[in-house]
Design a protein around this motif. Structure first.
Motif, PDB file in Angstrom:
ATOM      1  N   THR A   1      54.533   1.409  -3.790  1.00 12.56           N
ATOM      2  CA  THR A   1      55.489   1.792  -2.909  1.00 12.56           C
ATOM      3  C   THR A   1      55.627   0.809  -1.939  1.00 12.56           C
ATOM      4  O   THR A   1      54.670  -0.117  -1.740  1.00 12.56           O
ATOM      5  N   VAL A   2      56.540   0.924  -0.928  1.00 16.09           N
ATOM      6  CA  VAL A   2      56.933   0.005  -0.153  1.00 16.09           C
ATOM      7  C   VAL A   2      55.805  -0.006   0.825  1.00 16.09           C
ATOM      8  O   VAL A   2      56.012  -1.217   1.474  1.00 16.09           O
ATOM      9  N   ASP A   3      54.908   1.085   1.032  1.00 17.53           N
ATOM     10  CA  ASP A   3      53.942   0.850   1.938  1.00 17.53           C
ATOM     11  C   ASP A   3      52.579   0.504   1.403  1.00 17.53           C
ATOM     12  O   ASP A   3      51.715   0.724   1.789  1.00 17.53           O
ATOM     13  N   ASN A   4      52.607  -0.018   0.031  1.00 17.89           N
ATOM     14  CA  ASN A   4      51.767  -0.454  -0.719  1.00 17.89           C
ATOM     15  C   ASN A   4      50.730   0.675  -1.391  1.00 17.89           C
ATOM     16  O   ASN A   4      49.513   0.322  -1.478  1.00 17.89           O
ATOM     17  N   LYS A   5      51.344   1.863  -1.629  1.00 18.22           N
ATOM     18  CA  LYS A   5      50.573   2.768  -2.150  1.00 18.22           C
ATOM     19  C   LYS A   5      50.675   2.765  -3.818  1.00 18.22           C
ATOM     20  O   LYS A   5      51.801   2.683  -4.229  1.00 18.22           O
ATOM     21  N   PRO A   6      49.381   2.940  -4.256  1.00 19.49           N
ATOM     22  CA  PRO A   6      49.603   2.833  -5.902  1.00 19.49           C
ATOM     23  C   PRO A   6      50.364   4.012  -6.539  1.00 19.49           C
ATOM     24  O   PRO A   6      50.254   5.116  -6.176  1.00 19.49           O
ATOM     25  N   GLU A   7      50.983   3.606  -7.680  1.00 18.15           N
ATOM     26  CA  GLU A   7      51.874   4.637  -8.358  1.00 18.15           C
ATOM     27  C   GLU A   7      51.725   4.390  -9.824  1.00 18.15           C
ATOM     28  O   GLU A   7      51.556   3.204 -10.338  1.00 18.15           O
ATOM     29  N   GLY A   8      52.110   5.568 -10.509  1.00 14.13           N
ATOM     30  CA  GLY A   8      51.958   5.299 -12.155  1.00 14.13           C
ATOM     31  C   GLY A   8      50.176   4.988 -12.611  1.00 14.13           C
ATOM     32  O   GLY A   8      49.182   5.513 -12.017  1.00 14.13           O
ATOM     33  N   SER A   9      50.299   4.517 -13.876  1.00 11.66           N
ATOM     34  CA  SER A   9      49.039   4.225 -14.623  1.00 11.66           C
ATOM     35  C   SER A   9      48.350   3.363 -13.858  1.00 11.66           C
ATOM     36  O   SER A   9      48.798   2.392 -13.476  1.00 11.66           O
ATOM     37  N   GLY A  10      47.230   3.852 -13.859  1.00  8.98           N
ATOM     38  CA  GLY A  10      46.012   2.625 -13.120  1.00  8.98           C
ATOM     39  C   GLY A  10      45.327   1.716 -14.138  1.00  8.98           C
ATOM     40  O   GLY A  10      44.694   0.812 -13.614  1.00  8.98           O
ATOM     41  N   THR A  11      45.796   1.819 -15.589  1.00  7.79           N
ATOM     42  CA  THR A  11      45.376   0.958 -16.364  1.00  7.79           C
ATOM     43  C   THR A  11      46.611   0.423 -16.961  1.00  7.79           C
ATOM     44  O   THR A  11      46.729   0.080 -18.420  1.00  7.79           O
TER      45      THR A  11
ATOM     46  N   TYR B   1      60.210   3.610  -8.064  1.00  7.71           N
ATOM     47  CA  TYR B   1      60.153   3.056  -9.348  1.00  7.71           C
ATOM     48  C   TYR B   1      60.895   1.467  -9.563  1.00  7.71           C
ATOM     49  O   TYR B   1      60.041   0.762  -8.858  1.00  7.71           O
ATOM     50  N   GLN B   2      61.718   1.527 -10.447  1.00  9.71           N
ATOM     51  CA  GLN B   2      62.478   0.180 -10.558  1.00  9.71           C
ATOM     52  C   GLN B   2      63.552  -0.250  -9.617  1.00  9.71           C
ATOM     53  O   GLN B   2      63.678  -1.122  -9.492  1.00  9.71           O
ATOM     54  N   ASN B   3      63.704   0.752  -8.636  1.00 15.18           N
ATOM     55  CA  ASN B   3      64.570   0.426  -7.483  1.00 15.18           C
ATOM     56  C   ASN B   3      63.985   0.108  -6.495  1.00 15.18           C
ATOM     57  O   ASN B   3      63.978   0.888  -5.261  1.00 15.18           O
ATOM     58  N   GLY B   4      63.422  -1.216  -6.140  1.00 17.25           N
ATOM     59  CA  GLY B   4      62.551  -1.515  -5.216  1.00 17.25           C
ATOM     60  C   GLY B   4      61.147  -1.374  -5.207  1.00 17.25           C
ATOM     61  O   GLY B   4      60.518  -1.396  -3.987  1.00 17.25           O
ATOM     62  N   GLY B   5      60.675  -0.599  -6.006  1.00 19.47           N
ATOM     63  CA  GLY B   5      59.172  -0.647  -6.155  1.00 19.47           C
ATOM     64  C   GLY B   5      58.439  -1.985  -6.357  1.00 19.47           C
ATOM     65  O   GLY B   5      59.215  -2.956  -6.769  1.00 19.47           O
ATOM     66  N   ASP B   6      57.309  -1.985  -5.914  1.00 17.25           N
ATOM     67  CA  ASP B   6      56.462  -3.197  -5.991  1.00 17.25           C
ATOM     68  C   ASP B   6      55.951  -3.420  -7.113  1.00 17.25           C
ATOM     69  O   ASP B   6      54.853  -2.833  -7.415  1.00 17.25           O
ATOM     70  N   TRP B   7      56.063  -4.067  -8.323  1.00 18.38           N
ATOM     71  CA  TRP B   7      55.522  -4.454  -9.392  1.00 18.38           C
ATOM     72  C   TRP B   7      54.853  -5.579  -9.733  1.00 18.38           C
ATOM     73  O   TRP B   7      55.430  -6.929  -9.743  1.00 18.38           O
ATOM     74  N   THR B   8      53.541  -5.737  -9.617  1.00 17.59           N
ATOM     75  CA  THR B   8      52.610  -7.029  -9.928  1.00 17.59           C
ATOM     76  C   THR B   8      52.990  -7.442 -11.354  1.00 17.59           C
ATOM     77  O   THR B   8      53.060  -8.684 -11.723  1.00 17.59           O
ATOM     78  N   TRP B   9      53.567  -6.655 -12.317  1.00 14.65           N
ATOM     79  CA  TRP B   9      53.933  -7.008 -13.458  1.00 14.65           C
ATOM     80  C   TRP B   9      55.022  -7.928 -13.680  1.00 14.65           C
ATOM     81  O   TRP B   9      55.083  -8.909 -14.526  1.00 14.65           O
ATOM     82  N   PHE B  10      55.954  -8.173 -12.720  1.00 15.94           N
ATOM     83  CA  PHE B  10      56.798  -9.394 -12.420  1.00 15.94           C
ATOM     84  C   PHE B  10      56.312 -10.061 -11.437  1.00 15.94           C
ATOM     85  O   PHE B  10      56.622 -11.520 -11.403  1.00 15.94           O
ATOM     86  N   GLY B  11      55.819  -9.604 -10.153  1.00  6.89           N
ATOM     87  CA  GLY B  11      55.235 -10.488  -9.248  1.00  6.89           C
ATOM     88  C   GLY B  11      54.449 -11.765  -9.792  1.00  6.89           C
ATOM     89  O   GLY B  11      54.537 -12.759  -9.280  1.00  6.89           O
ATOM     90  N   ALA B  12      53.591 -11.128 -10.425  1.00  4.21           N
ATOM     91  CA  ALA B  12      52.487 -12.408 -11.176  1.00  4.21           C
ATOM     92  C   ALA B  12      53.073 -13.411 -12.054  1.00  4.21           C
ATOM     93  O   ALA B  12      52.735 -14.621 -12.192  1.00  4.21           O
TER      94      ALA B  12
END
Length: 434
Positions: free
Chosen positions: A400-410, A352-363
């Motif tokens: 996830t750290v191995d680039n698997k999607p999590e959470g809402s897909g929209t 989740y927020q503890n090292g999850g990979d978020w496009t929401w902030f990456g972009a």
């Protein structure tokens, strides 16, 4: 070598460098404009945002920290009255002290549960009720930023004069900023504070859920909340020039204090937390080893770092991605907090927020790289984010750290920030001289 020869050689070197740079820019611009993934992601973003304003398909609420990041995208497919109405709901549910709710939901869908959200009602708002995640300190600044984006996108400057109860929108915006100064201000540091969360996250370290301030809350100042406030103050002063005399000195003080208190000059990074009354973590835990990606990106947006510091920040983010094995610089932080650092079970290392990979902030980092002229680097770091939209057929909440999607897909926040970044790439490419 005489002075004239030195001047001639220096001039030739400048010309050759400029020619080489211009050639590279032309090639990059052509690549950007021909990028089929960019075109597809942009089209997909428009389709996703047409379906509503809640954060994503797993959520019933409209949250301001999310809406702030896709309101410009929404403006492409919704009329301005619809966009404005969403903003007005937040103002109608504003607290007497100026605080802004976290999110709103139709009254008939609000289900009170033991230990769940404490719903907020107002006579000014007949259809919706709200709730507030009290551990976070970005709701007020997110609403001001969203209003700014709405006005810039639609040209509706009269919105500032619209009455909500006895106050105008402009007055309510300023009142929300005053709430932060009155209720979330640390005299010791000259900064606003919140609970101990992971970077920009809204889950505190104590409590199994972690969204409400409790007796166990440890207060601290951090880069994300204060950078968000700086951006909001800039936005408010531009929209309401009469506020500048009061707020410009405050803005200057907060910016200076942010760098004095939170910037680690030696390590060229932001300190995760500076605590008001001591850290909740053991003495042998070095929290400052953690690098906050999201807060750093927002700090750049707030104008706190120079170009050299931005490049150093990017290099560190790229290094963190390689060391962790993550998919993109949307990696929330590196290294993550240990498993024992948060009571919420979803906040495990790289969860989740503890090292999850978020496009929401990456972009958002991508957007700032473009703004500061690092377009080549921005394009390189953007590709993993657009790739996975196509591969996974959606704008997922996090990876996830191995680039698997999590959470809402929209997840509309991800769609919104990617859309704006692509628009910025196109704007830059179209201005390159061929």
């Amino acid at each position: 070598m005489n002075i004239m020869k030195k001047i001639i050689l220096s001039s030739l070197l400048i010309i050759l460098t400029a020619c080489s740079s211009n050639k590279e820019n032309k090639e990059l611009a052509a690549t950007i404009l021909a990028d089929e993934e960019f075109k597809s992601v942009k089209e997909r973003a428009l389709e996703v945002v047409k379906t509503g304003f809640n954060a994503g398909d797993g959520y019933g609420e409209v949250w301001i920290r999310d809406y702030n990041t896709f309101i410009e995208l929404s403006a492409e497919v919704f009329d301005k009255e619809t966009l404005k109405e969403n903003l007005l709901v937040f103002f109608r549910l504003q607290g007497e002290d100026g605080n802004i709710i976290d999110g709103f939901i139709p009254k008939e869908k609000a289900v009170a549960t033991e230990g769940g959200y404490k719903y907020i009602y107002s006579d000014l708002e007949p259809n919706y009720c709200g709730h507030k995640n009290t551990v976070e300190t970005d709701h007020e600044s997110s609403l001001v930023q969203a209003v700014y984006k709405y006005v810039n996108k639609t040209g509706d400057r009269e919105f500032m004069n619209e009455k909500v109860g006895e106050l105008t929108v402009a007055e309510r915006m300023e009142k929300s900023m005053e709430f932060l100064m009155n209720a979330r201000w640390s005299d010791k540091y000259g900064l606003i504070y919140g609970a101990t969360t992971a970077d920009w996250g809204d889950v505190q370290h104590s409590h199994p859920w972690g969204v409400f301030i409790t007796d166990d809350t440890h207060y601290c100042v951090d880069i994300y909340d204060n950078a968000m406030l700086l951006i909001a103050l800039d936005n408010m002063m531009e929209l309401i020039p009469a506020t500048k005399a009061k707020w410009q000195p405050i803005r200057k003080e907060i910016a200076e204090n942010t760098m004095d208190v939170l910037w680690d000059e030696k390590n060229q990074k932001f300190i995760p937390h500076v605590y008001l009354e001591g850290s909740p973590y053991p003495d042998d835990f070095n929290e400052n080893e953690i690098y906050y990606h999201g807060g750093t990106a927002v700090a750049i947006e707030a104008g706190l770092l120079n170009k050299k510091q931005i490049k150093t920040s990017l290099d560190k983010m790229i290094s963190n991605v390689k060391e962790s094995g993550a998919g993109s610089i949307g990696l929330t932080m590196y290294p993550p907090y240990p498993e024992w650092a948060f009571e919420n079970k979803g906040m495990y290392p790289y969860g989740y927020q503890n090292g999850g990979d978020w496009t929401w902030f990456g972009a958002r980092m991508i957007q700032q790289l473009i703004n500061y002229g690092f377009v080549k680097e921005a394009y390189q770091q953007m590709k993993p984010m657009t790739d996975r939209v196509i591969v996974n057929d959606g704008f997922f909440e996090w990876y996830t750290v191995d680039n698997k999607p999590e959470g809402s897909g929209t997840f509309r926040g991800s769609a919104g920030v990617l859309y704006i970044a692509i628009e910025q790439f196109y704007d830059w490419a179209e201005q390159v001289e061929y």
